[in-house]
Design an enzyme around this catalytic site. Structure first.
Site, PDB file in Angstrom:
ATOM      1  N   GLN A  17       0.772  -1.247   0.000  1.00 55.95           N
ATOM      2  CA  GLN A  17       0.000   0.000   0.000  1.00 55.95           C
ATOM      3  C   GLN A  17       0.803   1.297   0.000  1.00 55.95           C
ATOM      4  OE1 GLN A  17      -3.452   2.336   2.588  1.00 55.95           O
ATOM      5  NE2 GLN A  17      -2.938   0.278   3.185  1.00 55.95           N
ATOM      6  N   ARG A  38       7.008  -9.159 -10.055  1.00 55.57           N
ATOM      7  CA  ARG A  38       7.639 -10.477 -10.138  1.00 55.57           C
ATOM      8  C   ARG A  38       6.885 -11.354 -11.142  1.00 55.57           C
ATOM      9  NH1 ARG A  38      10.037 -13.711  -5.585  1.00 55.57           N
ATOM     10  NH2 ARG A  38       9.329 -12.087  -4.194  1.00 55.57           N
ATOM     11  N   LEU A  72       9.180  -8.584 -14.490  1.00 58.26           N
ATOM     12  CA  LEU A  72      10.639  -8.585 -14.654  1.00 58.26           C
ATOM     13  C   LEU A  72      11.284  -9.100 -13.374  1.00 58.26           C
ATOM     14  CD1 LEU A  72      13.126  -7.603 -16.373  1.00 58.26           C
ATOM     15  CD2 LEU A  72      13.002  -5.476 -15.066  1.00 58.26           C
ATOM     16  N   PHE A  97      10.364  -2.110  -0.610  1.00 56.39           N
ATOM     17  CA  PHE A  97      10.618  -3.486  -0.180  1.00 56.39           C
ATOM     18  C   PHE A  97      11.232  -3.483   1.213  1.00 56.39           C
ATOM     19  CE2 PHE A  97      10.773  -4.295  -4.887  1.00 56.39           C
ATOM     20  CZ  PHE A  97       9.568  -4.980  -4.910  1.00 56.39           C
ATOM     21  N   GLY A  98      11.343  -4.683   1.783  1.00 62.52           N
ATOM     22  CA  GLY A  98      11.997  -4.810   3.076  1.00 62.52           C
ATOM     23  C   GLY A  98      13.430  -4.270   2.985  1.00 62.52           C
ATOM     24  N   LYS A 136      10.913  -5.158   9.272  1.00 65.57           N
ATOM     25  CA  LYS A 136       9.813  -5.011   8.315  1.00 65.57           C
ATOM     26  C   LYS A 136       8.627  -4.405   9.056  1.00 65.57           C
ATOM     27  CE  LYS A 136      10.492  -9.315   5.951  1.00 65.57           C
ATOM     28  NZ  LYS A 136       9.750 -10.360   5.236  1.00 65.57           N
ATOM     29  N   VAL A 137       7.875  -3.593   8.368  1.00 65.20           N
ATOM     30  CA  VAL A 137       6.789  -2.876   9.039  1.00 65.20           C
ATOM     31  C   VAL A 137       5.525  -2.831   8.174  1.00 65.20           C
ATOM     32  CG1 VAL A 137       6.077  -0.570   9.829  1.00 65.20           C
ATOM     33  CG2 VAL A 137       8.295  -1.473  10.500  1.00 65.20           C
ATOM     34  N   TYR A 138       4.398  -3.092   8.805  1.00 67.20           N
ATOM     35  CA  TYR A 138       3.081  -2.877   8.194  1.00 67.20           C
ATOM     36  C   TYR A 138       2.369  -1.738   8.919  1.00 67.20           C
ATOM     37  CZ  TYR A 138       3.198  -7.209   5.401  1.00 67.20           C
ATOM     38  OH  TYR A 138       3.497  -8.175   4.484  1.00 67.20           O
ATOM     39  N   GLU A 139       1.252  -1.336   8.329  1.00 64.02           N
ATOM     40  CA  GLU A 139       0.460  -0.200   8.821  1.00 64.02           C
ATOM     41  C   GLU A 139       0.371  -0.087  10.354  1.00 64.02           C
ATOM     42  OE1 GLU A 139      -1.446   2.347   7.219  1.00 64.02           O
ATOM     43  OE2 GLU A 139      -1.769   2.967   9.282  1.00 64.02           O
ATOM     44  N   ASP A 168       0.643   3.689   6.087  1.00 63.82           N
ATOM     45  CA  ASP A 168       0.897   3.331   4.686  1.00 63.82           C
ATOM     46  C   ASP A 168       0.607   4.495   3.744  1.00 63.82           C
ATOM     47  OD1 ASP A 168       1.747   0.778   5.150  1.00 63.82           O
ATOM     48  OD2 ASP A 168      -0.188  -0.159   4.826  1.00 63.82           O
ATOM     49  N   GLY A 246      -7.692  20.222  19.326  1.00 60.29           N
ATOM     50  CA  GLY A 246      -7.333  21.639  19.262  1.00 60.29           C
ATOM     51  C   GLY A 246      -7.747  22.391  20.508  1.00 60.29           C
ATOM     52  N   GLY A 247      -7.741  23.686  20.434  1.00 64.04           N
ATOM     53  CA  GLY A 247      -8.069  24.523  21.590  1.00 64.04           C
ATOM     54  C   GLY A 247      -9.571  24.692  21.791  1.00 64.04           C
ATOM     55  N   GLN A 248     -10.389  24.173  20.872  1.00 61.23           N
ATOM     56  CA  GLN A 248     -11.842  24.315  20.985  1.00 61.23           C
ATOM     57  C   GLN A 248     -12.424  22.956  21.352  1.00 61.23           C
ATOM     58  OE1 GLN A 248     -13.112  27.268  20.688  1.00 61.23           O
ATOM     59  NE2 GLN A 248     -11.821  28.450  19.292  1.00 61.23           N
TER      60      GLN A 248
HETATM   61  C1  LIG Z   1       5.736  -4.631   3.491  1.00 63.10           C
HETATM   62  C2  LIG Z   1       6.785  -5.662   3.883  1.00 63.10           C
HETATM   63  C3  LIG Z   1       6.684  -5.949   5.384  1.00 63.10           C
HETATM   64  C4  LIG Z   1       6.483  -6.938   3.094  1.00 63.10           C
HETATM   65  O1  LIG Z   1       7.451  -7.923   3.377  1.00 63.10           O
HETATM   66  P1  LIG Z   1       7.673  -9.187   2.420  1.00 63.10           P
HETATM   67  O2  LIG Z   1       6.384  -9.586   1.787  1.00 63.10           O
HETATM   68  O3  LIG Z   1       8.367 -10.225   3.209  1.00 63.10           O
HETATM   69  O4  LIG Z   1       8.561  -8.633   1.223  1.00 63.10           O
HETATM   70  P2  LIG Z   1       9.991  -7.949   1.229  1.00 63.10           P
HETATM   71  O5  LIG Z   1       9.804  -6.568   0.728  1.00 63.10           O
HETATM   72  O6  LIG Z   1      10.702  -8.060   2.538  1.00 63.10           O
HETATM   73  O7  LIG Z   1      10.806  -8.847   0.211  1.00 63.10           O
HETATM   74  C5  LIG Z   1      10.483  -8.873  -1.096  1.00 63.10           C
HETATM   75  C6  LIG Z   1      11.325  -9.951  -1.748  1.00 63.10           C
HETATM   76  O8  LIG Z   1      10.785 -10.119  -3.050  1.00 63.10           O
HETATM   77  C7  LIG Z   1      11.814  -9.913  -3.980  1.00 63.10           C
HETATM   78  N1  LIG Z   1      11.254  -9.304  -5.189  1.00 63.10           N
HETATM   79  C8  LIG Z   1      10.519  -8.186  -5.254  1.00 63.10           C
HETATM   80  N2  LIG Z   1      10.215  -7.929  -6.526  1.00 63.10           N
HETATM   81  C9  LIG Z   1      10.777  -8.891  -7.265  1.00 63.10           C
HETATM   82  C10 LIG Z   1      10.817  -9.166  -8.655  1.00 63.10           C
HETATM   83  N3  LIG Z   1      10.213  -8.381  -9.532  1.00 63.10           N
HETATM   84  N4  LIG Z   1      11.488 -10.255  -9.063  1.00 63.10           N
HETATM   85  C11 LIG Z   1      12.102 -11.062  -8.177  1.00 63.10           C
HETATM   86  N5  LIG Z   1      12.131 -10.848  -6.844  1.00 63.10           N
HETATM   87  C12 LIG Z   1      11.451  -9.773  -6.415  1.00 63.10           C
HETATM   88  C13 LIG Z   1      12.787  -9.001  -3.309  1.00 63.10           C
HETATM   89  O9  LIG Z   1      14.038  -9.048  -3.929  1.00 63.10           O
HETATM   90  C14 LIG Z   1      12.777  -9.547  -1.904  1.00 63.10           C
HETATM   91  O10 LIG Z   1      13.576 -10.718  -1.845  1.00 63.10           O
HETATM   92  P3  LIG Z   1      14.760 -10.927  -0.773  1.00 63.10           P
HETATM   93  O11 LIG Z   1      14.250 -10.416   0.553  1.00 63.10           O
HETATM   94  O12 LIG Z   1      14.958 -12.395  -0.797  1.00 63.10           O
HETATM   95  O13 LIG Z   1      15.936 -10.168  -1.198  1.00 63.10           O
HETATM   96  C15 LIG Z   1       8.196  -5.155   3.534  1.00 63.10           C
HETATM   97  O14 LIG Z   1       8.274  -4.995   2.137  1.00 63.10           O
HETATM   98  C16 LIG Z   1       8.550  -3.837   4.183  1.00 63.10           C
HETATM   99  O15 LIG Z   1       8.851  -3.770   5.382  1.00 63.10           O
HETATM  100  N6  LIG Z   1       8.577  -2.747   3.393  1.00 63.10           N
HETATM  101  C17 LIG Z   1       8.991  -1.436   3.834  1.00 63.10           C
HETATM  102  C18 LIG Z   1       7.950  -0.756   4.673  1.00 63.10           C
HETATM  103  C19 LIG Z   1       6.619  -0.666   3.985  1.00 63.10           C
HETATM  104  O16 LIG Z   1       6.459  -0.054   2.944  1.00 63.10           O
HETATM  105  N7  LIG Z   1       5.604  -1.248   4.650  1.00 63.10           N
HETATM  106  C20 LIG Z   1       4.237  -1.041   4.288  1.00 63.10           C
HETATM  107  C21 LIG Z   1       3.778  -1.787   3.144  1.00 63.10           C
HETATM  108  S1  LIG Z   1       2.165  -1.265   2.769  1.00 63.10           S
END
Ligand SMILES: CC(C)(COP(=O)(O)OP(=O)(O)OC[C@H]1O[C@@H](n2cnc3c(N)ncnc32)[C@H](O)[C@@H]1OP(=O)(O)O)[C@@H](O)C(=O)NCCC(=O)NCCS
Length: 415
Positions: A17, A38, A72, A97-98, A136-139, A168, A246-248
């Site tokens: 997101q 991917r 790709l 990405f992570g 790694k972080v989600y919302e 996000d 706020g102040g109101q």
């Molecule tokens: C959101 C998150 C937790 C998801 O984690 P995840 O699903 O485990 O995915 P990651 O981003 O860690 O890893 C993606 C993997 O896919 C691979 N990948 C991504 N696109 C690719 C592609 N087109 N082709 C091949 N590999 C691909 C990456 O190289 C990575 O592999 P590796 O870790 O083995 O090097 C993580 O991406 C993150 O912390 N992102 C940053 C903070 C963020 O934006 N969070 C909110 C998301 S809404």
């Protein structure tokens, strides 16, 4: 009509997101956004929370409008060559990405700069440099670590996350600002730069008023909080229910029908300037001559009682009726609108904030269009791309591959 970002090309390595929010807005501003996915699976959200079998989910379609999709794998040899060419041909690369994922693909920032010194490289991570920078972080993790959850919720209740995706989508919006500033600086410098946004930082930025209150605590109780004057204040800003930040003073009060309708409520702000109109409307004109009520300072220790009196009146009106009476009196107020009501709201359709889009797999669906309105660059919302829908087009027009080159890449599993 031209668009604000005509001629700007984005290499979109985003997923889920936060990043897609950013690149979708850039697309609405007119940039050519090339979403790299991917091969075989694509952005994980294509399959998440599906409501229609075999069709891209709303999660995906509502975050990836107006983009082109190329499959790709930059980890293959042919994929690396194509990815390098895309870096050369793009103005901005965005990724979320992570930590370290792009480096592990073989493209650290130093190498990206070598390939294209004009490229702006924008990233979202959960945390900035420090003890948590490889997490790694989600919302909701961002809401909890950025100060939103500790300051949201009922008094004495558990910390609460909000439905607004401030971690996000909020961070995605911050990143848009950084990218546009970097594009502007590049006009003079000719150079790209790194733009980074941490989700914790963005949430904290949105919680700015709570850090304000944290410092005010050192000088005495927070008098506009419901805990004043009878409750306790600890060392940190407490949760304050629906009190106004706020102040109101403000609060959510029941309206007619609340017993059966979970959204039959209205937020009312007892703004000092409009207080006489409010008091008269609810039948408490007597407050205006009473020194116990007729100044903001006098009302401050009695806010709960004041809103109880206001609620007695709002419970006799439905929420739109109450708004219709209070608005002409300049009393700031807002009905609690459900998602069902917002989806139907005609004025939001008129402005393009809520848009109906047609999709070849799933048919018609609603999405939220660009909330940022530019008079000379209006956004036209187009459906999200199917996985790899533009692979050949992009490989031909942007990367410059001939049919044999495309076939070679396909044989290697690079696309
Ligand atoms: C959101 C998150 C937790 C998801 O984690 P995840 O699903 O485990 O995915 P990651 O981003 O860690 O890893 C993606 C993997 O896919 C691979 N990948 C991504 N696109 C690719 C592609 N087109 N082709 C091949 N590999 C691909 C990456 O190289 C990575 O592999 P590796 O870790 O083995 O090097 C993580 O991406 C993150 O912390 N992102 C940053 C903070 C963020 O934006 N969070 C909110 C998301 S809404």
């Amino acid at each position: 009509m031209g668009k604000a970002l005509d001629g700007v090309r984005i290499l979109d390595m985003t997923h889920v997101q936060s990043g897609p929010t950013c690149t979708q807005i850039l697309a609405w501003f007119g940039a050519d956004v090339i979403k790299v996915e991917r091969p075989g699976s694509g952005d994980i959200t294509r399959n998440q929370l599906r409501d229609v079998a075999d069709a891209d989910s709303l999660y995906f379609t509502m975050l990836n409008a107006n983009k082109r999709s190329i499959t790709l794998n930059p980890k293959t040899d042919a994929g690396k060559e194509i990815f390098t060419k895309l870096i050369e041909e793009c103005d901005v690369m965005v990724e979320n990405f992570g930590p370290g994922a792009i480096d592990r693909m073989g493209f650290p920032w130093e190498k990206i700069q070598e390939i294209n010194p004009r490229l702006i490289y924008a990233s979202i991570k959960g945390f900035g440099p420090g003890p948590y920078d490889d997490c790694k972080v989600y919302e909701n993790v961002a809401q909890c670590t950025g100060g939103a959850a500790s300051t949201t919720g009922q008094i004495g209740g558990v910390p609460m996350v909000t439905g607004a995706q401030i971690g996000d989508s909020g961070t995605g919006l911050h990143l848009v600002a950084g990218i546009l500033a970097a594009l502007f600086q590049r006009e003079a410098s000719g150079k790209g730069q790194r733009v980074t946004c941490a989700m914790q930082d963005s949430v904290l930025n949105l919680c700015r008023v709570k850090l304000r209150d944290q410092q005010r605590l050192a000088h005495g109780p927070l008098t506009e909080y419901p805990q004043y004057p009878n409750g306790e204040f600890g060392d940190a800003v407490p949760r304050a229910g629906n009190a106004s930040g706020g102040g109101q003073p403000g609060w959510i009060v029941k309206c007619k029908g609340w017993e059966t309708d979970p959204d039959a409520y209205i937020y009312i702000i007892a703004q000092a300037q409009a207080f006489s109109g409010l008091a008269e409307a609810i039948g408490r004109a007597d407050w205006l001559d009473d020194s116990e009520w007729n100044t903001p300072g006098a009302r401050l220790p009695k806010l709960a009682e004041m809103f109880e009196e206001i609620e007695k009146w709002t419970m006799t009106k439905d929420k739109m009726e109450a708004m219709g009476i209070l608005n002409p009196l300049n009393v700031p107020c807002g009905p609690i609108l459900s998602m069902g009501e917002l989806a139907q709201e005609e004025s939001l359709r008129q402005t393009g904030t809520v848009v109906e889009v047609d999709h070849p797999e799933r048919g018609k669906y609603l999405t939220i269009g660009n909330p940022i309105k530019l008079s000379d660059s209006p956004a036209e919302v187009e459906r999200s791309p199917l996985l790899g829908e533009h692979t050949e087009e992009i490989l031909t027009d942007v990367v410059g591959l001939d049919p044999e080159g495309i076939e070679r890449a396909r044989e290697q599993g690079a696309i």
